[in-house]
Structures are given as structure tokens and as C-alpha cells.
Design an enzyme around this catalytic site. Structure first.
Site, short mmCIF file in Angstrom:
data_model
loop_
_atom_site.label_atom_id
_atom_site.label_comp_id
_atom_site.label_asym_id
_atom_site.label_seq_id
_atom_site.Cartn_x
_atom_site.Cartn_y
_atom_site.Cartn_z
N CYS A 83 0.83 -1.21 0.00
CA CYS A 83 0.00 0.00 0.00
C CYS A 83 0.87 1.26 0.00
CB CYS A 83 -0.91 -0.05 1.23
SG CYS A 83 -1.77 1.48 1.59
N CYS A 86 0.29 3.65 2.88
CA CYS A 86 0.83 3.03 4.10
C CYS A 86 2.34 3.27 4.19
CB CYS A 86 0.56 1.53 4.13
SG CYS A 86 -1.18 1.07 4.14
#
Length: 173
Positions: A83, A86
Site C-alpha cells: 500500500c 501506508c
């Protein structure tokens, strides 16, 4: 219909300046599963299910009643290595964790490894952040701001208001 709704949610998140990834439940990369982000010099701590049950909440023993086991407020980052937002949030959260060391505990949960923990909190989009005050119910938030500076400000404000219950000075905003 479901795809349109998910697209709407993602677009709405971007419209309001937050960015997140939709969880890839089908991805089970063994490299991701064995990769550990936790190191001795990190201010954040990786959580496994066993550690979560011991340090945060034993949902197996009391599934209908939230009972926080910690001695300090906590912030849990639900993330995945694939991600992008992230990966953007990780160093910022590490910095913030260092700044609040001794006041707040910052945990990380890899949603690709600890799928059950993500499911317990209904995490479908990452990054997701669970703010756990000493008393009261936890608060879930997701996504990051458009800039690194605003993301740090977001974490700091949420820690101060949700976890440490400090009043925000509106003039400083």
C-alpha cells in the site's frame, strides 16, 4: 453496484484530502507474510494476534465488551507493505511515535499477516488507524492527508485530542 460504491468512497476520500488503499484480500505473498518491519531502534511495535490479545483486548474472552488492557493510550496502524499511502505514513508515524514516547504506545498490524485482527475491526481500506484512549471506546480513522506535513499534523492532533484529551488551540490551526 458494489464497484461504484467503492469507487465513490475512494473518490470521496481523495476529495477530502485523504488517501487510502482498498485491502487486497486475495493477495497472500509469502514474502510479505514473512517480512518484519519491527527493529530494535523503532518507536513502533509490531503486533501479532497473541500480543494483541495480551496487550490490547482479549476479544476471544469478552467479544461483546471492549476492555482495553494497556496502561497508556495506544494508536494502531493497520497497514500492508504493498500500500503506497501506508508506506508514506510509516516514517511519519515512526517520527510521531518517538515524539510521544512515554505518553502513547504505537503499534503496527500487517493486515496481510494478521487478517483476523483486521476483520475484527472491519478494516477494508488501509491505512487505517485505531486510536485507543485509556478509558472509553476506540476511534477508527483511515487514510492520510495530501502532504507529509499535513499527515504528521493529523496524527499529532488526533493523539492530542483523542488519546491525551488535550484541547486544541483553534488559533494554531
Amino acid at each position: 453496484m458494489k464497484t461504484r460504491f467503492i469507487t465513490f468512497l475512494i473518490a470521496a476520500g481523495l476529495l477530502f484530502g485523504y488517501s487510502s488503499c482498498t485491502a487486497k484480500a486475495e493477495s497472500n505473498d509469502s514474502e510479505t507474510a514473512t517480512k518484519s518491519v519491527s527493529k530494535a531502534d523503532k518507536a513502533t511495535t509490531m503486533l501479532t494476534k497473541a500480543m494483541f490479545l495480551e496487550k490490547v483486548w482479549d476479544y476471544e474472552s469478552s467479544p461483546k465488551e471492549w476492555k482495553y488492557k494497556g496502561e497508556k493510550p495506544a494508536l494502531i496502524d493497520f497497514y500492508a507493505d504493498w500500500c503506497g499511502p501506508c508506506r508514506t505514513a510509516a516514517p511519519i508515524l515512526e517520527e510521531v511515535a518517538g515524539e510521544f514516547a512515554g505518553e502513547v504506545i504505537v503499534y503496527k498490524i500487517d493486515t496481510q499477516v494478521e487478517r483476523e485482527l483486521a476483520a475484527v475491526f472491519g478494516v477494508k481500506s488501509i491505512p487505517a488507524f485505531l486510536y485507543i484512549p485509556i478509558e472509553g471506546k476506540p476511534t477508527m480513522a483511515s487514510g492520510i492527508a495530501r502532504t507529509k506535513e499535513d499527515t504528521k499534523k493529523m496524527f499529532t492532533q488526533n493523539i492530542n485530542t483523542i488519546l491525551l484529551k488535550k484541547q486544541q488551540n483553534n488559533d494554531a490551526l
